[in-house]
Design an enzyme around this catalytic site. Structure first.
Site, PDB file in Angstrom:
ATOM      1  N   THR A   1      -8.163   5.602   4.544  1.00  0.00           N
ATOM      2  CA  THR A   1      -9.369   4.922   4.064  1.00  0.00           C
ATOM      3  C   THR A   1     -10.636   5.441   4.718  1.00  0.00           C
ATOM      4  O   THR A   1     -11.681   5.555   4.080  1.00  0.00           O
ATOM      5  CB  THR A   1      -9.244   3.400   4.337  1.00  0.00           C
TER       6      THR A   1
ATOM      7  N   ASP B   1      -3.625   9.610   1.259  1.00  0.00           N
ATOM      8  CA  ASP B   1      -3.335   8.224   1.619  1.00  0.00           C
ATOM      9  C   ASP B   1      -2.068   8.251   2.484  1.00  0.00           C
ATOM     10  O   ASP B   1      -1.151   9.040   2.224  1.00  0.00           O
ATOM     11  CB  ASP B   1      -3.057   7.454   0.320  1.00  0.00           C
TER      12      ASP B   1
ATOM     13  N   THR C   1      15.213  -7.085  15.206  1.00  0.00           N
ATOM     14  CA  THR C   1      14.872  -8.413  14.679  1.00  0.00           C
ATOM     15  C   THR C   1      13.765  -8.349  13.629  1.00  0.00           C
ATOM     16  O   THR C   1      12.877  -7.490  13.695  1.00  0.00           O
ATOM     17  CB  THR C   1      14.445  -9.372  15.814  1.00  0.00           C
ATOM     18  N   GLN C   2      13.832  -9.308  12.689  1.00  0.00           N
ATOM     19  CA  GLN C   2      12.753  -9.434  11.698  1.00  0.00           C
ATOM     20  C   GLN C   2      11.520 -10.088  12.309  1.00  0.00           C
ATOM     21  O   GLN C   2      10.444 -10.068  11.713  1.00  0.00           O
ATOM     22  CB  GLN C   2      13.221 -10.297  10.526  1.00  0.00           C
ATOM     23  N   CYS C   3      11.697 -10.731  13.471  1.00  0.00           N
ATOM     24  CA  CYS C   3      10.550 -11.381  14.120  1.00  0.00           C
ATOM     25  C   CYS C   3       9.570 -10.304  14.579  1.00  0.00           C
ATOM     26  O   CYS C   3       9.973  -9.186  14.899  1.00  0.00           O
ATOM     27  CB  CYS C   3      11.000 -12.171  15.346  1.00  0.00           C
TER      28      CYS C   3
END
Ligand code: ASP
Length: 354
Positions: free
Chosen positions: A23, A67, A286-288
């Protein structure tokens, strides 16, 4: 302009700016309204400050800039080659990169640049440099200052880092957490390496310093046969099987619940066991957003351990994926890869004391 322009003056720090896209250098397409990558000249025009910096800044532009959704092993290899070819000519490197996959690139570079002893600072912005409220100017100027900073002749931050909105973070510990805010990156499991306010304050105790001045060693070979399996309640056997049995697959980063838990259902555990027995490396992360995998804590985690799944500790998914690409790229066997996943190569994980 593609290639290097070296304008180093005697006594001044010299920085190589590698513009890959993102960007920061984009402009709006008048027909579609979409942001599109633009050349480095445009960026330089909006950054007269570059000439006023207390160091020499040379630039290298990717042709075409892109990008960061398009970034991957080829782009990482190219960045590594540019750094390696110019390593002795510059005191530090700033990589301008889209924010979307910046954490993957930073993680990959940290493994590909062995014995790095100079700063490689990735930055970008959420708003293009041509916009009035852009965050790009501050990010770029401070990233250059950090890349040039040294004390007693040694660089302050000789590792692959991400600098964004006042904070310098270890690259392989970082993830993008916000699509809108200027404050878009976090490293939940490792403290910031520096904070930029009126002064730039470094936390030297947290910064990795190579013990021996070994020469830079680059690793260009990466293996793409890696998958991410994100668990969710109600996941079907068919979908799980199709991922684990994908042709050529060598490793899976399995994003589990909480401290590394997964359903105990027999079909699932058996499927994992069979895949591991067949040579697949399955790494539990972990997804945390913060915290570590601890497979012995709950029965649901212990079942995974019994099936042969290994711990990813407090690794980010980005770091686990690129570390596996790097390790398999070195031609290691699954057993050797598992051993290396169990140690911190360049500060990417914290292994708890036994
Ligand atoms: N889509 C852009 C990119 O990652 C977003 C950004 O740079 O902020 O290249």
């Amino acid at each position: 302009m593609t290639g290097n322009v070296n304008t180093k003056q005697k006594g001044k720090a010299s920085i190589l700016l590698i513009y890959t896209g993102g960007t920061i250098g984009m402009i709006e397409n008048p027909e579609t309204g979409a942001l599109e990558s633009f050349n480095f000249r445009h960026l330089r025009e909006h950054m007269p400050e570059l000439k006023k910096m207390g160091c020499d800044v040379s630039a290298y532009q990717f042709d075409p800039p892109a990008d960061s959704a398009e970034m991957g092993p080829e782009g990482w290899q190219k960045i590594v080659e540019i750094i390696s070819e110019n390593y002795h000519m510059y005191d530090g490197f700033v990589v301008l990169h889209g924010t979307d996959t910046m954490a993957y690139t930073a993680s990959a570079l940290s493994f590909m640049l062995e014995n790095l002893s100079k700063p490689v600072i990735l930055t970008g912005s959420q708003l293009p440099i041509g916009m009035l409220r852009t965050d790009g100017k501050e990010n770029l100027i401070t990233a250059i200052e950090i890349a040039a900073a040294c004390e007693g002749g040694l660089p302050m931050a000789p590792e692959v880092c991400i600098f964004f909105e006042n904070t310098l973070l270890r690259g392989n510990r970082t993830r993008k957490i916000n699509a809108d805010n200027f404050n878009a990156f976090r490293s939940y499991n490792y403290p910031p390496l520096a904070q930029a306010g009126v002064l730039i304050r470094y936390d030297s105790a947290q910064i990795y310093r190579p013990a021996l001045r070994k020469p830079l060693k680059t690793h260009l070979s990466l293996d793409r046969n890696i998958a991410i399996l994100k668990l969710f309640p109600g996941m079907s056997a068919g979908v799980t099987e199709s991922i684990l049995n994908a042709p050529g697959l060598k490793a899976v980063v399995m994003e589990t619940f909480g401290s590394g838990n997964a359903p105990r259902q027999e079909w699932f555990i058996n499927m994992l066991r069979r895949a591991v027995e067949g040579g697949l490396v399955i790494v539990n992360v972990t997804q945390c957003v913060g915290g570590s995998v601890e497979m012995l804590r709950y029965e649901t985690g212990q079942k995974l351990l019994e099936a042969g799944v290994i711990s990813g500790y407090d690794s980010t998914t980005e770091s686990a994926v690129t570390k596996l690409m790097y390790l398999f790229g070195q031609g290691l066997t699954p057993e050797e890869v598992k051993e290396h996943m169990n140690c911190s190569l360049i500060g990417e994980i914290t292994i708890p004391d036994k």
